[in-house]
Design an enzyme around this catalytic site. Sequence first.
Site, PDB file in Angstrom:
ATOM      1  N   CYS A 116      -6.259   0.027 -16.030  1.00 57.04           N
ATOM      2  CA  CYS A 116      -5.723  -0.049 -14.663  1.00 57.04           C
ATOM      3  C   CYS A 116      -4.436   0.769 -14.534  1.00 57.04           C
ATOM      4  O   CYS A 116      -3.753   0.691 -13.526  1.00 57.04           O
ATOM      5  CB  CYS A 116      -5.484  -1.507 -14.258  1.00 57.04           C
ATOM      6  SG  CYS A 116      -4.319  -2.379 -15.314  1.00 57.04           S
ATOM      7  N   CYS A 167       0.869  -1.194   0.000  1.00 54.26           N
ATOM      8  CA  CYS A 167       0.000   0.000   0.000  1.00 54.26           C
ATOM      9  C   CYS A 167       0.898   1.233   0.000  1.00 54.26           C
ATOM     10  O   CYS A 167       1.992   1.195   0.546  1.00 54.26           O
ATOM     11  CB  CYS A 167      -0.878   0.043   1.255  1.00 54.26           C
ATOM     12  SG  CYS A 167      -2.062  -1.308   1.394  1.00 54.26           S
TER      13      CYS A 167
END
Length: 471
Positions: free
Chosen positions: A429, A100
Amino acid sequence: MSKQKQLKKKQTNLTQNEGPLKVGQEFPLTIKRIGINGEGVGFFKKQTVFIPGALPGEVVTAVATKVHPNYAEAKIKKIRNQSPYRVKPLCPVYEECGGCQLQHLDYKEQLNVKRDIVVQALERHATLNVEKLDIRKTIGMEDPWRYRNKSQLQVGRDGKKVLAGLYGMNSHELVDISECLIQHPSTNRATLIVKSILEDLNIPIYNERKREGLIRTIVVRVGFQTGDIQLVIVTSKKEFPKKDLFVAEVKKRLPEVKSILQNINGAKTSLIFGDETIHLAGKETIQETLGDLSFELSARAFFQLNPLQTVKLYDEVKKAAQLTGNEKVVDAYCGVGTIGLWLARDAAEIRGMDTIPESIEDAKKNAAKHNINHATYVVGKAEYWLPKWQKEGWHPDVIIVDPPRTGCDEQFLKTVLKVKPKRLIYVSCNPSTLAKDIQFLSKEYEVKYIQPFDMFPHTSHVECVSQIVLK
């Protein structure tokens, strides 16, 4: 210190501050925006500086870590003025892991940042007037945690202990991840138990530096609706000592695992899967549900990683396609047929293609299971099939494309310009490759709108649905 030495030091510091940055140099930096990889971006004496963990509006004391000809990288030494949107990350290994990039940013503000990442990509890679483009607000999640249905964790050893995790940011040190907060809890639990089985049976773990050992990666996929789990063990070679014992232990300790497979990848590569997959136990596929459609998923088949957001995304594709029931639709890079089957009831005919044979087999099964008889699926590239079909007199009205992060193949884009469908619905994406591909198509096509989606909360990734129409 003598006056002469003090003067020399002062001159050195002045030279450092006047010229380009040097590694180890401290300097003040005001952060202007978030970059496409989730890092803070600022400018020091006209030089662009990327600094992980910094947020727009913050003033930091930075230390240069790498200096390149056109930009520099730095780390935060001290935050002088803190952003009101800064929050404490929930994950204990957030800063080491690198999986992340935005857990330190309030979630609502993440959605604004992701729209800006799309804008940045278009400004950098296309000559369109971005201010006149209809780039909509990012569609986010009500609960942005535990959304991923698949984990792919590299395996290593620390003494006798088996580790499974990701390589740390800018390093080749494996960060063991026992409880990932963006993964579905079932994938976390299955990975933990598989690690303990590998430890108990003392099965050789692959060592990437020495290129020896066996177990490389643990891949776990869960069906959100069914709870069924698919386990794929990626090995460096075909021979799998204690294979039967391993399978028996998985069945005993993880009865929810309905599909056990071995994939062989002996290459020196960052790709997870090799070409050969061996069925070890249970079914060869598991089932996942989107809306009122269910899909059979084999080990290597592509399927969206966030099923909850995927329904919103596919509904947007359907809206953008503007189908009346008379259109011929191509589902390029179709995977297991998800997007095409989502649109099938509103289309006259669906034709899809993919280069992975197992995906096409899954797509055919999925169409048959839902009694969708006007869908055809073939193995190969769109740039081969589209001209062939055109010669046979079949011309698509709408092309849906959902390519990998590298974007569309140039030959595919050239084919689109020749075939000239009325509408191209581009599911991306990667905003950078989307921008480049839009630029390529801009001779014949115009962008009506771009709708960003947050498919991967707390990361810098942003997905987009773009409606692109023939001029």
